[in-house]
Design a protein around this motif. Structure first.
Motif, PDB file in Angstrom:
ATOM      1  N   VAL A 199       0.873  -1.176   0.000  1.00 15.69           N
ATOM      2  CA  VAL A 199       0.000   0.000   0.000  1.00 15.69           C
ATOM      3  C   VAL A 199       0.909   1.224   0.000  1.00 15.69           C
ATOM      4  O   VAL A 199       1.755   1.368   0.875  1.00 15.69           O
ATOM      5  CB  VAL A 199      -0.925   0.026   1.242  1.00 15.69           C
ATOM      6  CG1 VAL A 199      -1.824   1.259   1.211  1.00 15.69           C
ATOM      7  CG2 VAL A 199      -1.757  -1.250   1.317  1.00 15.69           C
ATOM      8  N   GLU A 244      -4.558   6.277  -1.854  1.00 16.68           N
ATOM      9  CA  GLU A 244      -3.730   5.087  -1.732  1.00 16.68           C
ATOM     10  C   GLU A 244      -3.775   4.229  -2.987  1.00 16.68           C
ATOM     11  O   GLU A 244      -4.772   4.199  -3.703  1.00 16.68           O
ATOM     12  CB  GLU A 244      -4.184   4.225  -0.551  1.00 16.68           C
ATOM     13  CG  GLU A 244      -4.039   4.873   0.784  1.00 16.68           C
ATOM     14  CD  GLU A 244      -4.607   4.025   1.914  1.00 16.68           C
ATOM     15  OE1 GLU A 244      -4.221   4.295   3.046  1.00 16.68           O
ATOM     16  OE2 GLU A 244      -5.417   3.109   1.667  1.00 16.68           O
ATOM     17  N   ARG A 245      -2.686   3.534  -3.198  1.00 15.95           N
ATOM     18  CA  ARG A 245      -2.603   2.522  -4.239  1.00 15.95           C
ATOM     19  C   ARG A 245      -2.334   1.195  -3.550  1.00 15.95           C
ATOM     20  O   ARG A 245      -1.443   1.090  -2.699  1.00 15.95           O
ATOM     21  CB  ARG A 245      -1.456   2.843  -5.192  1.00 15.95           C
ATOM     22  CG  ARG A 245      -1.238   1.805  -6.251  1.00 15.95           C
ATOM     23  CD  ARG A 245      -0.064   2.175  -7.122  1.00 15.95           C
ATOM     24  NE  ARG A 245      -0.007   1.310  -8.278  1.00 15.95           N
ATOM     25  CZ  ARG A 245       0.886   1.422  -9.231  1.00 15.95           C
ATOM     26  NH1 ARG A 245       1.802   2.374  -9.169  1.00 15.95           N
ATOM     27  NH2 ARG A 245       0.876   0.582 -10.242  1.00 15.95           N
ATOM     28  N   VAL A 246      -3.093   0.163  -3.922  1.00 16.68           N
ATOM     29  CA  VAL A 246      -2.915  -1.166  -3.352  1.00 16.68           C
ATOM     30  C   VAL A 246      -2.508  -2.105  -4.478  1.00 16.68           C
ATOM     31  O   VAL A 246      -3.191  -2.196  -5.491  1.00 16.68           O
ATOM     32  CB  VAL A 246      -4.209  -1.676  -2.672  1.00 16.68           C
ATOM     33  CG1 VAL A 246      -4.017  -3.080  -2.142  1.00 16.68           C
ATOM     34  CG2 VAL A 246      -4.660  -0.727  -1.583  1.00 16.68           C
ATOM     35  N   VAL A 298      -4.950  -1.380  -7.568  1.00 14.69           N
ATOM     36  CA  VAL A 298      -6.148  -0.577  -7.339  1.00 14.69           C
ATOM     37  C   VAL A 298      -5.753   0.794  -6.803  1.00 14.69           C
ATOM     38  O   VAL A 298      -4.951   0.896  -5.874  1.00 14.69           O
ATOM     39  CB  VAL A 298      -7.091  -1.268  -6.317  1.00 14.69           C
ATOM     40  CG1 VAL A 298      -8.296  -0.400  -6.011  1.00 14.69           C
ATOM     41  CG2 VAL A 298      -7.516  -2.631  -6.819  1.00 14.69           C
ATOM     42  N   LEU A 299      -6.325   1.846  -7.390  1.00 18.65           N
ATOM     43  CA  LEU A 299      -6.141   3.208  -6.889  1.00 18.65           C
ATOM     44  C   LEU A 299      -7.381   3.621  -6.127  1.00 18.65           C
ATOM     45  O   LEU A 299      -8.488   3.559  -6.657  1.00 18.65           O
ATOM     46  CB  LEU A 299      -5.905   4.189  -8.042  1.00 18.65           C
ATOM     47  CG  LEU A 299      -4.610   4.038  -8.829  1.00 18.65           C
ATOM     48  CD1 LEU A 299      -4.585   5.028  -9.985  1.00 18.65           C
ATOM     49  CD2 LEU A 299      -3.415   4.246  -7.938  1.00 18.65           C
ATOM     50  N   ASP A 300      -7.200   4.026  -4.886  1.00 19.04           N
ATOM     51  CA  ASP A 300      -8.292   4.542  -4.064  1.00 19.04           C
ATOM     52  C   ASP A 300      -8.055   6.040  -3.922  1.00 19.04           C
ATOM     53  O   ASP A 300      -7.346   6.491  -3.023  1.00 19.04           O
ATOM     54  CB  ASP A 300      -8.311   3.858  -2.703  1.00 19.04           C
ATOM     55  CG  ASP A 300      -9.489   4.286  -1.836  1.00 19.04           C
ATOM     56  OD1 ASP A 300     -10.117   5.333  -2.147  1.00 19.04           O
ATOM     57  OD2 ASP A 300      -9.777   3.593  -0.846  1.00 19.04           O
ATOM     58  N   GLU A 301      -8.624   6.807  -4.843  1.00 18.76           N
ATOM     59  CA  GLU A 301      -8.376   8.248  -4.862  1.00 18.76           C
ATOM     60  C   GLU A 301      -8.951   8.953  -3.638  1.00 18.76           C
ATOM     61  O   GLU A 301      -8.402   9.957  -3.196  1.00 18.76           O
ATOM     62  CB  GLU A 301      -8.899   8.842  -6.157  1.00 18.76           C
ATOM     63  CG  GLU A 301      -8.111   8.354  -7.359  1.00 18.76           C
ATOM     64  CD  GLU A 301      -8.589   8.938  -8.670  1.00 18.76           C
ATOM     65  OE1 GLU A 301      -9.383   9.898  -8.660  1.00 18.76           O
ATOM     66  OE2 GLU A 301      -8.153   8.422  -9.711  1.00 18.76           O
ATOM     67  N   ASP A 302     -10.042   8.426  -3.078  1.00 16.54           N
ATOM     68  CA  ASP A 302     -10.626   9.030  -1.878  1.00 16.54           C
ATOM     69  C   ASP A 302      -9.645   8.975  -0.701  1.00 16.54           C
ATOM     70  O   ASP A 302      -9.555   9.911   0.083  1.00 16.54           O
ATOM     71  CB  ASP A 302     -11.928   8.323  -1.480  1.00 16.54           C
ATOM     72  CG  ASP A 302     -13.031   8.544  -2.507  1.00 16.54           C
ATOM     73  OD1 ASP A 302     -12.966   9.544  -3.254  1.00 16.54           O
ATOM     74  OD2 ASP A 302     -13.951   7.706  -2.556  1.00 16.54           O
ATOM     75  N   ARG A 303      -8.920   7.877  -0.580  1.00 16.29           N
ATOM     76  CA  ARG A 303      -7.960   7.717   0.517  1.00 16.29           C
ATOM     77  C   ARG A 303      -6.539   8.096   0.104  1.00 16.29           C
ATOM     78  O   ARG A 303      -5.638   8.125   0.926  1.00 16.29           O
ATOM     79  CB  ARG A 303      -7.976   6.281   1.018  1.00 16.29           C
ATOM     80  CG  ARG A 303      -9.347   5.883   1.564  1.00 16.29           C
ATOM     81  CD  ARG A 303      -9.337   4.495   2.053  1.00 16.29           C
ATOM     82  NE  ARG A 303      -8.832   4.529   3.423  1.00 16.29           N
ATOM     83  CZ  ARG A 303      -8.641   3.473   4.164  1.00 16.29           C
ATOM     84  NH1 ARG A 303      -8.869   2.288   3.665  1.00 16.29           N
ATOM     85  NH2 ARG A 303      -8.204   3.574   5.389  1.00 16.29           N
TER      86      ARG A 303
END
Length: 122
Positions: A56, A115-117, A108-113
């Motif tokens: 992450v 973060e990239r997983v 996976v990109l979580d733009e809200d947080r």
């Protein structure tokens, strides 16, 4: 008996079905905090020393927020207890391991947080 050898024996007993995962968790907790060196000793012969890595990172800086590395033998063992559903099929990871896949399984990109997983087999 060395500390990591005791952990290895517990994990082996779970894998062989001699004790339940719950009993094994209690024994491992009694031995103390788990560390990667103890788990890294437990591999199946077909894993070839390969590992599954979950990473992450912060999108903007690229700084790692968390990294988890597990030997594929441990991953294969754990997959036995995960049921398939419409969002996850453990058989996909099992096939990747059996076919000696190396590379990124998930990105996976979580733009809200922010973060990239990534999940990789190395």
């Amino acid at each position: 008996m060395a500390f990591h050898e005791e952990r290895r024996k517990v994990l082996q007993m779970i894998e062989e079905g001699k004790i339940t995962p719950e009993e094994g968790a209690r024994l491992l907790a009694a031995l103390g905090t788990q560390d990667e060196d103890a788990i890294a000793d437990v591999e199946t012969p077909d894993s070839g020393g390969r590992q599954l890595r979950v990473r992450v990172t912060h999108i903007a800086t690229g700084q790692e927020k968390a990294v988890i590395t597990l030997p594929l033998g441990v991953v294969e063992f754990g997959l036995r207890f995960l049921p398939a559903n419409d969002r996850f099929d453990p058989e996909t990871i099992r096939e990747a391991i059996r076919n000696s896949f190396t590379g990124r399984l998930v990105d996976v990109l979580d733009e809200d947080r922010g973060e990239r997983v990534e999940i990789l087999i190395e």
